[in-house]
Scaffold this motif. Sequence first.
Motif, short mmCIF file in Angstrom:
data_model
loop_
_atom_site.label_atom_id
_atom_site.label_comp_id
_atom_site.label_asym_id
_atom_site.label_seq_id
_atom_site.Cartn_x
_atom_site.Cartn_y
_atom_site.Cartn_z
N GLY A 78 -1.33 -45.01 21.43
CA GLY A 78 0.07 -44.64 21.64
C GLY A 78 1.03 -45.79 21.85
O GLY A 78 2.24 -45.58 21.90
N THR A 79 0.54 -47.02 21.97
CA THR A 79 1.43 -48.16 22.20
C THR A 79 1.36 -49.20 21.08
O THR A 79 2.08 -50.19 21.11
N THR A 80 0.53 -48.95 20.09
CA THR A 80 0.44 -49.85 18.94
C THR A 80 1.50 -49.46 17.91
O THR A 80 1.63 -48.29 17.57
N VAL A 81 2.23 -50.45 17.42
CA VAL A 81 3.15 -50.24 16.31
C VAL A 81 2.39 -50.41 15.00
O VAL A 81 2.53 -49.61 14.08
N ALA A 82 1.56 -51.46 14.93
CA ALA A 82 0.80 -51.73 13.71
C ALA A 82 -0.28 -52.76 13.97
O ALA A 82 -0.13 -53.62 14.84
N ASN A 83 -1.35 -52.68 13.20
CA ASN A 83 -2.31 -53.78 13.12
C ASN A 83 -1.73 -54.79 12.16
O ASN A 83 -1.29 -54.43 11.07
N LEU A 84 -1.72 -56.05 12.53
CA LEU A 84 -1.15 -57.08 11.68
C LEU A 84 -2.20 -57.83 10.88
O LEU A 84 -1.90 -58.41 9.85
N GLY A 85 -3.43 -57.83 11.37
CA GLY A 85 -4.48 -58.49 10.62
C GLY A 85 -5.70 -58.75 11.46
O GLY A 85 -5.68 -58.66 12.69
N MET A 86 -6.76 -59.07 10.76
CA MET A 86 -8.03 -59.43 11.39
C MET A 86 -8.52 -60.70 10.72
O MET A 86 -8.36 -60.88 9.52
N LYS A 87 -9.10 -61.57 11.51
CA LYS A 87 -9.64 -62.81 10.97
C LYS A 87 -10.91 -63.14 11.71
O LYS A 87 -11.22 -62.53 12.73
N GLU A 88 -11.62 -64.12 11.18
CA GLU A 88 -12.85 -64.57 11.82
C GLU A 88 -13.78 -63.39 12.13
O GLU A 88 -14.34 -63.29 13.21
N THR A 89 -13.92 -62.51 11.15
CA THR A 89 -14.80 -61.35 11.30
C THR A 89 -16.20 -61.76 10.86
O THR A 89 -16.38 -62.25 9.75
N VAL A 90 -17.16 -61.55 11.76
CA VAL A 90 -18.55 -61.91 11.46
C VAL A 90 -19.47 -60.78 11.90
O VAL A 90 -19.15 -60.01 12.81
N PHE A 91 -20.61 -60.70 11.22
CA PHE A 91 -21.65 -59.72 11.52
C PHE A 91 -22.98 -60.47 11.69
O PHE A 91 -23.77 -60.54 10.76
N PRO A 92 -23.22 -61.06 12.86
CA PRO A 92 -24.38 -61.94 13.03
C PRO A 92 -25.73 -61.24 13.11
O PRO A 92 -26.76 -61.90 13.01
#
Length: 150
Positions: A78-92
């Motif tokens: 209810g307080t998020t306007v938008a996701n702006l991005g994701m980076k450094e995503t890893v699946f170790p």
Amino acid sequence: MAGLYLEEFVVGHVFQHTLRKTVTESDNMLFSVMTLNPQPLHIDFDFAAKSEWGKPLVNSLFTLGLMIGISVNDITVGTTVANLGMKETVFPHPVFHGDTIRVETTVISVRESKSKPDRGIVEFEHRAYNQHGDLVAKCTRQAMMLKKAI
């Protein structure tokens, strides 16, 4: 619980999210089919049995979505306007059917918007672990968050 406003985020705070989920075969198959992902490591048990893992892997994009989704109720509903991005995503470490995922989130940075006075940007680091404590996913996410109404 309502999400937090920009002013309520403190750099360095770690949220230990209490919501957890055991990932099922149905979760993995449905997500893979819905996203038109024909990767046999996810949907072909015979193929996966002959892989180095010996069984199907859960689709990593499902894991990413689950990790962020688990955080929503505690920090951004209810307080998020938008996701702006994701980076450094890893699946170790891989996720398998039957793994139970828990998540923690650290607030990395908080700043007011330079162009919109009613909001700002929070950077989070989300980390997901399986029931054995293995880190299975991590990402840094930027979200535009509302400020409290004046």
